[in-house]
Design a protein around this motif. Structure first.
Motif, mmCIF file in Angstrom:
data_model
loop_
_atom_site.group_PDB
_atom_site.id
_atom_site.type_symbol
_atom_site.label_atom_id
_atom_site.label_comp_id
_atom_site.label_asym_id
_atom_site.label_seq_id
_atom_site.Cartn_x
_atom_site.Cartn_y
_atom_site.Cartn_z
ATOM 1 N N ASP A 1 0.824 -1.208 0.000
ATOM 2 C CA ASP A 1 0.000 0.000 0.000
ATOM 3 C C ASP A 1 0.857 1.256 0.000
ATOM 4 O O ASP A 1 0.483 2.291 -0.548
ATOM 5 N N VAL B 1 -13.562 -3.940 0.128
ATOM 6 C CA VAL B 1 -12.511 -4.360 -0.807
ATOM 7 C C VAL B 1 -11.619 -5.392 -0.140
ATOM 8 O O VAL B 1 -11.294 -6.435 -0.723
ATOM 9 N N GLU C 1 -18.066 2.664 -8.280
ATOM 10 C CA GLU C 1 -17.395 2.441 -6.992
ATOM 11 C C GLU C 1 -15.978 1.913 -7.187
ATOM 12 O O GLU C 1 -15.058 2.287 -6.470
ATOM 13 N N ARG D 1 -9.212 2.018 -13.246
ATOM 14 C CA ARG D 1 -9.058 2.129 -11.801
ATOM 15 C C ARG D 1 -7.612 2.488 -11.438
ATOM 16 O O ARG D 1 -7.360 3.312 -10.567
ATOM 17 N N ALA E 1 -6.853 -4.851 -2.539
ATOM 18 C CA ALA E 1 -6.837 -3.772 -1.551
ATOM 19 C C ALA E 1 -5.437 -3.189 -1.422
ATOM 20 O O ALA E 1 -5.248 -1.972 -1.444
ATOM 21 N N ARG E 2 -4.428 -4.056 -1.339
ATOM 22 C CA ARG E 2 -3.052 -3.573 -1.186
ATOM 23 C C ARG E 2 -2.635 -2.747 -2.393
ATOM 24 O O ARG E 2 -2.027 -1.702 -2.265
ATOM 25 N N LEU E 3 -2.987 -3.252 -3.577
ATOM 26 C CA LEU E 3 -2.584 -2.547 -4.789
ATOM 27 C C LEU E 3 -3.311 -1.217 -4.927
ATOM 28 O O LEU E 3 -2.883 -0.355 -5.684
ATOM 29 N N LEU E 4 -4.424 -1.061 -4.195
ATOM 30 C CA LEU E 4 -5.145 0.212 -4.247
ATOM 31 C C LEU E 4 -4.712 1.138 -3.108
ATOM 32 O O LEU E 4 -5.428 2.052 -2.741
ATOM 33 N N SER E 5 -3.550 0.855 -2.529
ATOM 34 C CA SER E 5 -2.994 1.667 -1.438
ATOM 35 C C SER E 5 -3.786 1.568 -0.148
ATOM 36 O O SER E 5 -3.690 2.434 0.707
ATOM 37 N N ILE E 6 -4.623 0.538 -0.015
ATOM 38 C CA ILE E 6 -5.354 0.379 1.248
ATOM 39 C C ILE E 6 -4.450 -0.369 2.226
ATOM 40 O O ILE E 6 -3.925 -1.430 1.901
ATOM 41 N N ASN E 7 -4.260 0.218 3.399
ATOM 42 C CA ASN E 7 -3.446 -0.439 4.420
ATOM 43 C C ASN E 7 -4.290 -1.517 5.078
ATOM 44 O O ASN E 7 -5.130 -1.253 5.941
ATOM 45 N N LYS F 1 -16.094 5.877 2.807
ATOM 46 C CA LYS F 1 -14.861 5.422 2.179
ATOM 47 C C LYS F 1 -14.249 4.240 2.933
ATOM 48 O O LYS F 1 -13.906 3.227 2.328
ATOM 49 N N LYS G 1 -16.145 1.145 2.423
ATOM 50 C CA LYS G 1 -15.888 0.543 1.109
ATOM 51 C C LYS G 1 -14.531 -0.149 1.107
ATOM 52 O O LYS G 1 -14.377 -1.227 0.529
ATOM 53 N N MET H 1 -5.515 6.280 -9.782
ATOM 54 C CA MET H 1 -4.491 6.465 -8.751
ATOM 55 C C MET H 1 -3.436 7.472 -9.195
ATOM 56 O O MET H 1 -2.499 7.730 -8.467
ATOM 57 N N GLU I 1 -13.916 4.804 -7.894
ATOM 58 C CA GLU I 1 -13.736 5.599 -6.674
ATOM 59 C C GLU I 1 -12.686 4.972 -5.768
ATOM 60 O O GLU I 1 -11.904 5.654 -5.117
ATOM 61 N N MET I 2 -12.696 3.626 -5.703
ATOM 62 C CA MET I 2 -11.714 2.955 -4.854
ATOM 63 C C MET I 2 -10.304 3.184 -5.381
ATOM 64 O O MET I 2 -9.341 3.145 -4.618
ATOM 65 N N GLY I 3 -10.168 3.398 -6.696
ATOM 66 C CA GLY I 3 -8.848 3.744 -7.235
ATOM 67 C C GLY I 3 -8.331 5.024 -6.618
ATOM 68 O O GLY I 3 -7.124 5.205 -6.431
ATOM 69 N N ALA I 4 -9.266 5.916 -6.293
ATOM 70 C CA ALA I 4 -8.866 7.204 -5.717
ATOM 71 C C ALA I 4 -8.908 7.165 -4.195
ATOM 72 O O ALA I 4 -8.994 8.208 -3.547
ATOM 73 N N TYR I 5 -8.817 5.952 -3.615
ATOM 74 C CA TYR I 5 -8.986 5.797 -2.171
ATOM 75 C C TYR I 5 -8.103 6.734 -1.358
ATOM 76 O O TYR I 5 -8.543 7.358 -0.408
ATOM 77 N N LYS I 6 -6.831 6.875 -1.777
ATOM 78 C CA LYS I 6 -5.913 7.670 -0.968
ATOM 79 C C LYS I 6 -5.879 9.141 -1.393
ATOM 80 O O LYS I 6 -5.172 9.948 -0.807
ATOM 81 N N ARG I 7 -6.647 9.465 -2.434
ATOM 82 C CA ARG I 7 -6.584 10.849 -2.912
ATOM 83 C C ARG I 7 -7.547 11.727 -2.123
ATOM 84 O O ARG I 7 -8.631 11.307 -1.741
ATOM 85 N N SER J 1 2.266 1.557 -3.750
ATOM 86 C CA SER J 1 1.296 2.029 -4.739
ATOM 87 C C SER J 1 0.971 3.501 -4.507
ATOM 88 O O SER J 1 0.685 4.239 -5.445
ATOM 89 N N GLN J 2 1.085 3.920 -3.267
ATOM 90 C CA GLN J 2 0.802 5.323 -2.991
ATOM 91 C C GLN J 2 1.876 6.259 -3.549
ATOM 92 O O GLN J 2 1.628 7.429 -3.805
#
Lengths: 232, 336, 404
Positions: A71, B214, A95, A146, B222-228, B207, B210, A150, A98-104, A74-75
């Motif tokens: 994580d 994921v 959705e 997606r 989830a990891r690849l989407l920067s989710i910790n 968020k 969601k 990011m 949107e999850m692609g933009a999770y950290k934005r 990827s960030q």
């Protein structure tokens, strides 16, 4: 932009990568070609942080990211579009993006989503549908869209054409060209070496965990051995 | 979406209460004494079961794992709330959130101690299950050591301090029928439903919710989407602990008796509830909770109190024969 | 010269001891068989094993028991009840579990080789630990065990002064029926506990004997906290009283829920209700406990000179009013001393035989005897909880709680 030095990866007693080194320059499309089991996906997964290397170093924009969590990596803008179009099936298309933009946290998320829909109108039409109900090609579009959400600096595509009908394969490669045209750096892993070399600037050939050949895409396309093994 | 949940709860009552009631009265001429009161009894028992099962289901949906320490977290949450009243003289509406947060923190430490090290090593699920049993036993022994096994309860004045309770039980008159409901019982009925709606809203619209979905769907994505993912796990444990803590405090308030063993009785019921409702299905947990409570109360009301557990498990068996995935469970993938 | 000296010593001894014996006689009646048995010829220290629950949940019973025994031992030694011999208490913590009481009993029997043990606190501890003493031929006197059949289950070296439920409940039910005019009652009991089930059976027998009709029987399980459904069934039938056989943990929520559901009548309970904590506003049922009727071995309001004297002294010494458990423990220690005195021996078997033959022993519990089966016998007290206090059940007290 991305420098890999002497990367070694193994699973238990199996050694998957025997110390490979390669580079991806900014703005380039670099491809890793090789047979099934050569270590291509292992390379991407290690770069993404999903696997921990045994030795070696990974520098991304001159920062050592070796062994960092997925994580975190990827960030930093090193984004993988995983093999098998791993979209989030139970969520809608919207959705998923949107999850692609999770950290934005910026205010351009919605306009970026609009851009993805402009680029892939079929996704726009199905924005309220569950991603699991999309066709294979649409799912690949969604996976790329997606990843674009990011705002990647370097996008790593893992076998994007796998399992797709020939017409869709062409579509996927045209997507890659579009991304390239917009200046995003790409690391492409492909079994379809012919197509990969057509879009790439530079290429590495991976065999049983080692890089056996490298060169500009044009040069490798003309290389006898490569033609024999991968293009024939 | 939320209206659908309400519909499901009503169906649970219909299935578990009304149908047996009608069959007993009209087919077997068996009288149910004060059915209105029994329905009220079933409602708040169901609320506590649902609240407890929610946390169970939440963890199962995200980690695909049964946290058998959940009943101990429930007990700890209850005791933290109780101690806030007894030792720190907090009013109950402060002690309640304190108990919830306390439950959340205990649950996070269960994750850190019992699950995280095994997750890191990719240990099989069964080891994680056993590890959670160990955590449960440790939490139980600690509680016995610290709080002693003597039954404790919330002092009467902490309950009287609730708004509108100064005058003892409220009596509601429904068509000549006397249903007695204390304010605390109303709170017990309302709080879980509010928490459940909040949870549904969070999981579906926020968020972080969601991100939890994921993680539940595929940790790699989830990891690849920067989710910790570690943080999401911790957060999920925290939430389940908060729900368990709320259930623990409410159980203590509702039934006036708390011992370190209070989790043991609910543990098995909670498991039944989530299997019945559909493993890892949040709405299923709520529906299952009400259904189990209604079946229990109805079997007591019909004079088969000693059979109530047997009736509950037979119903479970029957439902699983018809729907192996549980009432609201989806065959195949679980979902948050 | 020497003669004079010994005369002088004799004189001094008489002068000193005379006022003592006179004052002792002033405080009569005194506990003990001073007249019935001769002062024993024993000398030296006589070990008395003491096992009570000093830690854990039952510590609320065990600690007062220990205090009462220590008080009794002091009195026995100070009054030379055992002649030149002295009673020495060897105290072990029996915990609240079975295992701790077993190791405590083993230590007393095997290491200290005591002839007599007083305790342990709980019936299930007695059932598990006392057979160790039985096998070694050591006498055990239970002072708080109320489970039925302990005498037959443990053996002939077990005696107790605490009335089993079968001896308390019939008297309580008879008095309650008479004073409250009971006709129809509902019964509730925990059906997965041996103690509460046997209590239930005794209740049913006693109710039948008194011509009281049982209109409903509801069960629950030990560990349950929600009794609303069963109570709803019961209260709908409007019984004159609800009879409950349960343990302390279930009693408090049960009482609270009964009152919350609007039932204000009497609740008749077994020995599980005999805990002052039940009426406590903080840890017990508070006001909801008012109107509870329970039989007990002793009540502080009991008008008996020995009981009054004991209560006064206990309160002065420990700053709290004694409960049933401390009275039984105190009486127990005096009974053991009486057994030793009358047997003029420290042999376990001889002490047991002397003790078993005890009849009309005057104690704070009232006149105490062992019946022909070796079971304890004395008049129980029917009590009612009024304003959080255990009072002796009378029609006036009942009227104060339930109205006319």
């Amino acid at each position: 932009m991305l420098v890999v030095e002497d990367l070694q990866v193994g699973y238990g007693a199996i050694i998957a990568l025997r110390g490979i080194s390669f580079k991806v320059e900014s703005g380039q499309v670099v491809t890793l070609i090789g047979a099934n089991g050569a270590g291509k996906s292992t390379t991407l997964n290690t770069l993404s942080g999903l696997l921990k290397p045994r030795a070696g170093r990974i520098l991304f924009e001159n920062v050592d990211i070796t062994g960092k969590r997925a994580d975190v990596i990827s960030q930093k803008g090193l984004v993988q579009v995983p093999e098998g179009r791993l979209i989030i099936a139970p969520m809608t298309v919207q959705e998923n993006l949107e999850m692609g933009a999770y950290k934005r946290t910026d205010s351009e998320i919605n306009s970026d989503i609009q851009q993805v829909f402009e680029r892939f109108p079929r996704l726009g039409e199905r924005r309220k549908q569950k991603a699991g109900s999309l066709s294979g090609g649409e799912q690949q579009m969604l996976a790329v869209g997606r990843a674009l959400m990011m705002r990647p600096k370097l996008i790593m595509l893992d076998e994007p054409s796998m399992g797709l009908a020939p017409m869709l394969v062409n579509e996927v490669f045209s997507i890659i060209r579009t991304i390239k045209a917009q200046g995003t750096t790409i690391l492409l892993v492909e079994q379809n070496a012919r197509k990969a070399l057509q879009v790439a600037d530079y290429a590495y050939v991976l065999e049983r965990g080692s890089i056996v050949k490298e060169g500009s895409a044009a040069a490798l396309q003309a290389d006898e051995e490569v033609i024999q093994a991968y293009l024939g | 979406m939320n209206l659908r949940t309400l519909f499901y709860v009503l169906s649970a009552i219909f299935l578990g209460f009304l149908i047996p009631y009608l069959i007993a009265t009209y087919l077997f001429n068996k009288e149910v004494l004060s059915p209105e009161q029994q329905l009220a009894n079933a409602m708040w028992r169901g609320s506590i079961y649902s609240l407890f099962a929610l946390g169970y289901a939440l963890i199962f949906s995200i980690l695909g794992l049964l946290n058998l320490a959940h009943s101990s977290v429930f007990m700890w949450g209850g005791y933290i709330g109780l101690m806030s009243v007894l030792k720190l003289d907090m009013p109950i509406w402060v002690a309640m959130p304190v108990g919830m947060i306390g439950g959340g923190l205990v649950a996070v430490s269960v994750d850190v101690i019992a699950f995280m090290p095994l997750r890191r090593r990719n240990a099989p699920r069964i080891s994680q299950l056993i590890s959670s049993i160990g955590a449960s036993v440790i939490l139980l022994s600690l509680a016995t050591l610290i709080f002693s096994s003597t039954p404790k309860r919330f002092p009467q004045d902490s309950i009287d301090a609730l708004p509108g309770t100064a005058d003892k039980p409220l009596t509601w008159l429904l068509d000549n029928a006397n249903v007695r409901i204390t304010p605390i019982q109303i709170a017990i009925f309302v709080i879980p439903i509010v928490l459940m709606f909040l949870l549904e809203y969070m999981v579906n619209s926020l968020k972080i919710g969601k991100a939890m979905r994921v993680v539940a769907f595929n940790q790699r994505i989830a990891r690849l989407l920067s989710i910790n993912v570690g943080n999401i796990f911790a957060f999920t444990f925290f939430l389940s602990g908060v729900l368990a803590g709320a259930a623990g405090v409410l159980q203590g308030l509702a039934f006036n008796s708390m011992t370190p063993y209070m989790g043991a009785t609910v543990a098995l019921k909670g498991l039944t509830v989530i299997v019945l409702g559909g493993l890892g299905n949040i709405r299923g947990a709520v529906v299952g909770g009400f259904l189990v409570a209604n079946i229990e109360i109805m079997s007591i009301a019909l004079g088969y109190g000693w059979l109530s557990d047997a009736v509950v498990f037979s119903s479970l068996f029957l439902i699983l024969l018809v729907r192996p995935q549980g009432l609201l469970g989806e065959s195949g993938k679980m979902r948050a | 010269m020497q003669k004079l000296r010994s005369l002088l010593i004799l004189f001094v001894v008489i002068a000193v001891s005379l006022p003592l014996t006179i004052s002792a006689q002033d405080e009569a009646p005194q506990i003990g068989f001073w007249e019935e048995c001769e002062t024993p010829t024993l000398t030296g220290d006589i070990n008395l094993g003491v096992v009570f629950s000093l830690t854990g949940g039952a510590a609320i019973y065990g600690n007062p028991q220990l205090q009462a025994v220590q008080m009794a031992v002091e009195e026995i030694n100070d009054s030379d009840y055992l002649g030149e011999a002295n009673l020495v208490a060897i105290v072990e913590d029996g915990g609240t579990d079975v295992e701790t009481s077993i190791s405590a009993m083993t230590k007393l029997v095997e290491e200290d080789q005591v002839p007599v043990v007083i305790g342990p606190t709980l019936s299930n501890q007695a059932l598990s630990a006392d057979p160790i003493a039985q096998d070694a031929g050591v006498l055990v006197l239970g002072v708080s065990n109320t489970r039925s059949n302990l005498e037959t289950d443990i053996g002939d070296f077990y005696l107790r002064n605490s009335l089993p439920e079968a001896k308390v409940i019939p008297g309580t039910v008879a008095q309650a029926t008479e004073i409250l005019g009971l006709e129809n009652v509902a019964v509730m009991y925990s059906d997965n506990d041996e103690f509460t089930v046997s209590g239930y059976e005794v209740f049913v027998e006693a109710l039948e004997a008194n011509g009281v009709n049982i209109v409903a029987t509801e069960t629950f399980a030990t560990g349950d906290t929600d009794f609303n459904a069963q109570l709803t069934n019961i209260i709908a039938l409007n019984p004159d009283a609800i009879v409950v056989s349960a343990l302390a943990a279930e009693i408090v929520p049960l009482l609270q829920q009964t009152r919350n559901l609007g039932y204000t009548g009497p609740i008749i309970g077994g020995n599980g209700f005999n805990t002052p904590g039940i009426a406590s506003p903080d840890t017990g049922a508070g006001e909801s406990a008012n109107g509870v009727i329970v039989g007990g071995a002793w009540n502080i309001a009991k008008q008996n000179e020995l009981s009054l004297a004991f209560s006064e002294k206990y309160e002065a010494e420990y700053g709290a009013a004694p409960d049933q458990f401390s009275v039984q423990a105190y009486t127990g220690a005096w009974m053991i001393a009486t057994g030793i005195r009358c047997a003029d021996s420290t042999e376990s078997a001889a002490v047991r035989d002397a003790l078993k033959g005890l009849k009309d022993f005057n104690s704070p519990l009232g006149s105490f005897s062992f019946d022909d089966d070796g079971l304890p016998e004395h008049e129980p007290v029917a009590q009612i909880i009024v304003d959080g206090q255990y009072r002796v059940l009378t029609s006036e007290e009942a009227a104060a709680v339930f109205g006319e």
